[in-house]
Enzyme design. Structure first.
Site, PDB file in Angstrom:
ATOM      1  N   SER A  49       0.818  -1.210   0.000  1.00 15.08           N
ATOM      2  CA  SER A  49       0.000   0.000   0.000  1.00 15.08           C
ATOM      3  C   SER A  49       0.848   1.255   0.000  1.00 15.08           C
ATOM      4  CB  SER A  49      -0.915   0.026   1.226  1.00 15.08           C
ATOM      5  OG  SER A  49      -1.647   1.238   1.222  1.00 15.08           O
ATOM      6  N   LYS A  73      -4.628  -6.735   3.442  1.00 13.36           N
ATOM      7  CA  LYS A  73      -4.604  -5.584   2.519  1.00 13.36           C
ATOM      8  C   LYS A  73      -6.024  -5.233   2.055  1.00 13.36           C
ATOM      9  CE  LYS A  73      -3.007  -2.364  -0.211  1.00 13.36           C
ATOM     10  NZ  LYS A  73      -3.922  -2.083  -1.266  1.00 13.36           N
ATOM     11  N   HIS A  85      -7.602  -3.361   4.799  1.00 15.94           N
ATOM     12  CA  HIS A  85      -6.984  -2.030   4.768  1.00 15.94           C
ATOM     13  C   HIS A  85      -7.732  -1.146   3.766  1.00 15.94           C
ATOM     14  CE1 HIS A  85      -4.449   0.825   2.551  1.00 15.94           C
ATOM     15  NE2 HIS A  85      -3.808   1.054   3.678  1.00 15.94           N
ATOM     16  N   ASN A  86      -7.976  -1.682   2.586  1.00 14.47           N
ATOM     17  CA  ASN A  86      -8.659  -0.889   1.565  1.00 14.47           C
ATOM     18  C   ASN A  86     -10.099  -0.581   1.958  1.00 14.47           C
ATOM     19  OD1 ASN A  86      -6.274  -1.267   0.148  1.00 14.47           O
ATOM     20  ND2 ASN A  86      -7.309  -1.490  -1.816  1.00 14.47           N
ATOM     21  N   GLU A 101      -9.941   2.166   4.233  1.00 13.77           N
ATOM     22  CA  GLU A 101      -9.630   3.344   3.406  1.00 13.77           C
ATOM     23  C   GLU A 101     -10.927   3.935   2.818  1.00 13.77           C
ATOM     24  OE1 GLU A 101      -6.430   2.611   0.433  1.00 13.77           O
ATOM     25  OE2 GLU A 101      -7.873   3.226  -1.085  1.00 13.77           O
TER      26      GLU A 101
HETATM   27  C1  6PG Z   1      -3.251   1.496  -1.550  1.00 15.93           C
HETATM   28  C2  6PG Z   1      -4.527   1.747  -2.290  1.00 15.93           C
HETATM   29  C3  6PG Z   1      -4.449   1.114  -3.659  1.00 15.93           C
HETATM   30  C4  6PG Z   1      -5.465   1.649  -4.636  1.00 15.93           C
HETATM   31  C5  6PG Z   1      -6.866   1.240  -4.325  1.00 15.93           C
HETATM   32  C6  6PG Z   1      -7.875   2.171  -4.891  1.00 15.93           C
HETATM   33  O1  6PG Z   1      -3.348   0.917  -0.489  1.00 15.93           O
HETATM   34  O2  6PG Z   1      -2.208   1.900  -2.029  1.00 15.93           O
HETATM   35  O3  6PG Z   1      -5.601   1.211  -1.587  1.00 15.93           O
HETATM   36  O4  6PG Z   1      -4.507  -0.256  -3.467  1.00 15.93           O
HETATM   37  O5  6PG Z   1      -5.354   3.001  -4.762  1.00 15.93           O
HETATM   38  O6  6PG Z   1      -7.037  -0.033  -4.886  1.00 15.93           O
HETATM   39  O7  6PG Z   1      -9.074   1.502  -4.897  1.00 15.93           O
HETATM   40  P1  6PG Z   1     -10.353   2.026  -5.606  1.00 15.93           P
HETATM   41  O8  6PG Z   1     -10.007   2.303  -7.039  1.00 15.93           O
HETATM   42  O9  6PG Z   1     -11.314   0.903  -5.473  1.00 15.93           O
HETATM   43  O10 6PG Z   1     -10.765   3.266  -4.896  1.00 15.93           O
END
Ligand code: 6PG
Length: 477
Positions: free
Chosen positions: A128, A182, A185-186, A189
């Site tokens: 990430s 991960k 984590h997303n 996010e």
């Molecule tokens: C990270 C982000 C990366 C990516 C996401 C965006 O941890 O660096 O999460 O993995 O930017 O996949 O996801 P979306 O396009 O679904 O918002």
């Protein structure tokens, strides 16, 4: 066979990761299906370190020191499977293939088991931090065997972000554990981004503040408990002006949020594990609502608002309430996310140290934040903590926020402003702390129409009522 490590897939994430290894003194083999991209990396960055470019997969594998480590950074799904198959054919027992993309953890479990049969190690690793993180220090979440981590760990830890001298990388657990973490984590996010947007929306609509002024508020918040990468970039985005129109940048962006699927995976997985990740789910659905143009068009014209515009007598107080509500909602979505990791670990037999997960998220990743230290401390105090929110620190913190959080949600509901994460996290908070829930009535209904049985508060056992006959209760076991 001199390279310490190899990276295949020279799109921006792959090439940045390769450059990060090279800049840290590792000899890096690089490869891409079309050679042009590999050449471009050498032309532009070849002087940053020792790169070993190769034109074919065979040459790529041959350039690696044994046991070989090859990192795949290509599109999830079919393209990843194709590259794995190609590399696996060329590798020898004990070699390691790492998938550093956002793969679904069940794919990782499947791939790990298939490669294990061939004597190879397969490591699904979360990475990430976006492009910038890949280059300068990401947060890295590798799964797979302990043995593979012995070989990979020192290199990954070196190129990862560091906070207080500690690397933002640790062995998460076996097979799909890294990609599972991960994924969550997303999901977190998504929840963070949505709740920040809800706070922005209320400041914009309820207080009539302009983007830049709201940016000032976020910049201020970034000095306190909320200090985090996402709050920081929010302030920057809100201060940014569109070059073409001269308007605030945020005001010229189409209000339809896209998604690549990791949020939905988090929610789907949580549903099948039976873990309520309401903040993440509402954040994911909020993106879908925003993208539902036909539904929005149909609704906009006809659905009455019937709002009650409550007066805000003290603007500073309102902003302070928002800050507290944001912190509380955030604590709930993190608590829910950690619940999901704990449930996943139990289901799939992973030995995941929850405190360590918070620790490796302190730097490098998108949800990096000051308060993650507090999560680590909570799990240090009690590794068996049933609920993060019930840790003494978080209990005290959230207590300071509850009245403000209720005012924000009540205000938004009365005014007709959507706050799916603020409100769903508050409802969860009230549900999880409730003495008694209406689930009792749901059980009674289930028993009525489907003889699904129920348990009693006063006696052990399972019961059923003959609803269509004499309504007598009988014990089922
Ligand atoms: C990270 C982000 C990366 C990516 C996401 C965006 O941890 O660096 O999460 O993995 O930017 O996949 O996801 P979306 O396009 O679904 O918002």
């Amino acid at each position: 066979d001199v390279a310490d490590i190899g990276v295949t897939g020279m799109a921006v994430m792959g090439s940045n990761l390769a450059r990060n290894f090279a800049r840290n003194g590792f000899k890096v083999a690089i490869h891409n299906r079309s050679v042009g991209k590999t050449e471009k990396v050498i032309d532009s960055y070849g002087t940053e370190g020792e790169f070993y470019p190769s034109e074919s997969a065979a040459e790529f594998v041959a350039s690696l020191q044994k046991p070989r480590v090859a990192i795949i950074m290509v599109k999830a799904g079919g393209p990843t499977d194709a590259v794995i198959d190609e590399l696996a054919e060329l590798m020898d027992e004990g070699d390691i293939i790492v998938d550093a993309g956002n793969a679904l953890y069940t794919d990782t479990i499947r791939r790990e088991s298939a490669l294990r049969e061939k004597g190879l190690h397969f490591v699904g690793s979360g990475v990430s931090g976006g492009e910038e993180g890949a280059l300068n220090g990401p947060s890295i979440m590798p799964g797979g065997t302990k043995e593979s981590y012995d070989r990979l760990g020192p290199m990954f830890e070196k190129i990862s972000a560091h906070v207080d001298g500690a690397p933002c990388c640790t062995h998460v657990g076996a097979d799909g554990a890294g990609h599972f973490v991960k994924m969550v984590h997303n999901g977190i996010e998504y929840a963070d981004m949505q709740v920040i947007s809800e706070a922005y929306d209320l400041m914009s609509k309820a207080l009539g503040k302009g983007a830049s002024e709201i940016g000032d508020v976020f910049a201020e918040w970034n000095k306190g408990d909320l200090e985090s990468f996402l709050i920081e970039i929010t302030a920057e985005v809100l201060h940014h002006q569109d070059a073409t129109s001269g308007k605030p940048f945020v005001d010229v962006i189409l209000d339809q949020a896209a998604q690549k699927g990791t949020g939905a995976w988090t929610v789907q997985t949580a549903l099948s594990l039976g873990v309520p990740v309401t903040g993440i789910a509402e954040a994911t659905f909020a993106r879908s609502t925003s993208g539902g143009t036909a539904q929005r068009e149909a609704a906009r014209a006809v659905l009455p608002a019937e709002t009650q515009q409550l007066e805000i007598s003290d603007e500073a107080q309102f902003v302070d309430d928002l800050q507290k509500a944001l912190y509380a909602a955030k604590l709930v979505s993190y608590s829910q996310g950690f619940d999901e990791i704990a449930a996943g670990a139990k289901e799939f037999g992973w030995d995941i140290n929850l405190g360590d997960m918070a620790k490796i998220w302190r730097g490098g990743c998108i949800i990096r934040a000051k308060f993650l230290n507090r999560i680590t401390e909570a799990y240090d105090r009690n590794p068996e903590l049933a609920l993060l929110l019930a840790d003494e620190y978080f209990t005290a913190e959230i207590a300071k926020c509850v009245p403000a959080w209720r005012r924000v949600v009540a205000y938004a509901a009365a005014s007709g402003f959507p706050v799916p994460v603020f409100s769903s996290t508050l409802s969860y908070y009230d549900a999880v702390r409730a003495e008694r829930l209406p689930a009792a009535l749901v059980q009674a209904q289930r028993d009525y129409f489907g003889a699904h049985t129920y348990q009693r508060v006063d006696t052990e056992g399972t019961f059923h009522v003959e609803w269509s006959e004499d309504r007598r209760e009988s014990k089922q076991d």
